[in-house]
Design a protein around this motif. Structure first.
Motif, mmCIF file in Angstrom:
data_model
loop_
_atom_site.group_PDB
_atom_site.id
_atom_site.type_symbol
_atom_site.label_atom_id
_atom_site.label_comp_id
_atom_site.label_asym_id
_atom_site.label_seq_id
_atom_site.Cartn_x
_atom_site.Cartn_y
_atom_site.Cartn_z
ATOM 1 N N GLY A 26 0.739 -1.308 0.008
ATOM 2 C CA GLY A 26 0.055 -0.009 0.044
ATOM 3 C C GLY A 26 0.635 1.369 -0.025
ATOM 4 O O GLY A 26 0.054 2.448 0.438
ATOM 5 N N TRP A 29 0.063 2.590 -4.602
ATOM 6 C CA TRP A 29 -1.158 2.309 -5.417
ATOM 7 C C TRP A 29 -1.533 3.388 -6.223
ATOM 8 O O TRP A 29 -0.696 4.012 -6.829
ATOM 9 N N GLN A 31 -2.761 6.461 -6.132
ATOM 10 C CA GLN A 31 -2.760 7.905 -5.900
ATOM 11 C C GLN A 31 -1.014 8.329 -6.309
ATOM 12 O O GLN A 31 -0.517 9.224 -7.213
ATOM 13 N N TYR A 53 -6.554 -2.691 0.592
ATOM 14 C CA TYR A 53 -6.661 -1.505 -0.027
ATOM 15 C C TYR A 53 -8.194 -0.962 0.601
ATOM 16 O O TYR A 53 -9.005 -1.808 0.737
ATOM 17 N N ILE A 82 -7.825 -0.178 -8.146
ATOM 18 C CA ILE A 82 -6.484 0.618 -7.888
ATOM 19 C C ILE A 82 -6.210 1.118 -9.485
ATOM 20 O O ILE A 82 -5.873 2.365 -9.530
ATOM 21 N N GLU A 248 1.128 12.708 -2.250
ATOM 22 C CA GLU A 248 0.264 11.777 -3.151
ATOM 23 C C GLU A 248 0.616 10.244 -2.699
ATOM 24 O O GLU A 248 -0.087 9.369 -2.991
ATOM 25 N N CYS A 249 1.745 10.223 -1.940
ATOM 26 C CA CYS A 249 2.178 8.572 -1.815
ATOM 27 C C CYS A 249 0.965 8.050 -0.813
ATOM 28 O O CYS A 249 0.569 8.556 0.064
ATOM 29 N N ASP A 250 0.573 6.635 -1.300
ATOM 30 C CA ASP A 250 -0.638 6.019 -0.637
ATOM 31 C C ASP A 250 -0.065 5.836 0.870
ATOM 32 O O ASP A 250 -0.920 5.221 1.667
ATOM 33 N N GLN A 327 0.991 -0.173 6.622
ATOM 34 C CA GLN A 327 -0.041 0.380 5.843
ATOM 35 C C GLN A 327 -1.219 1.281 6.468
ATOM 36 O O GLN A 327 -1.671 2.180 6.160
#
Length: 364
Positions: A26, A29, A31, A53, A82, A248-250, A327
């Motif tokens: 995660g 993904w 984003q 997710y 995703i 923006e990292c998930d 995550q």
């Protein structure tokens, strides 16, 4: 100074020679991958444990708050969602999917990624010798192995050529990368196994099979690093940890904070149930490991080298549970993977600004 130009991976043109590494669980993904591709790099979706997710909303069965069994740990519906959401961000720009060779149901996950719309399949943690056969009905999909030696590339190219499909590119990864390593513990710090040492040999081997791009990975942090590695023959770079430091990292906020707070001595090597050494931030989990812990149960059945929990019990933690906890932002039980330079992360920026900085060396 070398001009940083785009590359072609198979039939797919990547405008900027910056590949975002696949990071599970995660971390990369929709984003992150969608925004990297939108801004001219190659975004890579990790297919590992997609059951986590959106708070496991696609999971059919869970035990103790974890996806139960291989079909839930890796969840097909979640992977499709995703990709759908990433496409809303980047449109028809190329998207890659990273699928570890060491997972159970590797073939099923590859087929699902193809159906979900992956343009490029990237595989490491083992030799993906069957990948040309698995992708034969998708001639436009490029396949990219991750190797840590010229010998591994030779084995792959020989097998793939016989199957009628060659690599769209090759990622050569040195031992400063985050997560699972392609070298044994006692090799990680040896000069002959460093990226700068193995890259020329991989380039020499690549030249025997074609002119597909060489993507260098492991410990590359800034514009100067990119320039140096390209002088040695790389056509592009793959970066993972650096992209964790983006809005923006998930990754969970606690994951990002863990890296922001890490010092150089906090980045350590750990044994993994996967059978490879891994690199992560020293946290409560790592400091209190109990090897040969017979209390650990296998719930998700994620990777075959673990042998349904044997490997987890031997090293003292379950890789799926611990990465899943990271995550979800659980600081006490999470495993927070990081590259060797993760301690250099001091701020969170936007993907666009990071890519601009990597391309020009100028910070906004």
């Amino acid at each position: 100074m070398k001009e940083l130009k785009g590359i072609k991976i198979g039939k797919h043109y990547i405008e900027k020679p910056i590949i975002q590494g696949g990071m599970g669980v995660g971390i990369s993904w929709d984003q992150l991958a969608g925004n990297v591709s939108k801004n001219g790099g190659l975004g890579t979706i990790s297919a590992i444990c997609t059951g986590y997710y959106q708070n496991m909303r696609f999971v059919k069965k869970e035990i103790n708050g974890r996806p139960f069994g291989t079909e839930n740990a890796y969840n097909r519906e979640a992977l499709f969602e995703i990709f759908k959401n990433a496409r809303k961000i980047c449109g028809d720009k190329p998207l890659a999917c990273n699928i570890l060779r060491a997972i159970n149901d590797y073939e099923r996950v590859v087929k699902d990624a193809l159906e979900a719309g992956a343009n490029i399949i990237v595989t490491g943690a083992g030799l993906p010798l069957e990948l040309p056969v698995l992708t034969k009905n998708y001639p436009d999909v490029a396949i990219v192995p991750i190797v840590s030696s010229a010998r591994a590339l030779k084995i792959i190219c020989k097998k793939w050529k016989a199957a009628g499909k060659m690599p769209g590119a090759v990622i050569v990864e040195g031992p400063k990368s985050g997560g699972h390593q392609g070298a044994k513990y006692d090799e990680l710090f040896a000069p002959e196994h460093q990226l700068e040492a193995i890259l020329p040999a991989v380039k020499e081997e690549r030249d025997k099979w074609g002119d597909f791009p060489i993507i260098a990975a492991g410990g590359i942090w800034d514009h100067d690093d990119i320039q140096k590695i390209m002088e040695l023959g790389a056509d592009a770079v793959q970066m993972g940890t650096r992209f964790i430091g983006t809005y923006e990292c998930d990754a969970s906020e606690n994951f990002k904070k863990t890296l922001l707070n890490a010092k150089e001595e906090d980045i350590v090597i750990v044994s993994s149930p996967v059978g490879y050494p891994g690199r992560a931030v020293k946290t409560n989990l790592i400091e209190n490991l109990e090897p040969n812990n017979n209390k650990i149960q296998c719930i998700s059945n994620c990777v075959f080298p673990c042998g349904r929990g044997k490997g987890a019990r031997a090293v003292g933690y379950c890789i799926a549970d611990s990465l899943g906890d990271a995550q979800m932002g659980k600081l006490q039980t999470g495993l927070f993977f990081s590259g060797a330079n993760g301690y250099k992360l001091k701020e969170i920026v936007h993907v666009k600004d990071l890519i601009d900085e990597l391309m020009t060396g100028e910070k906004k």
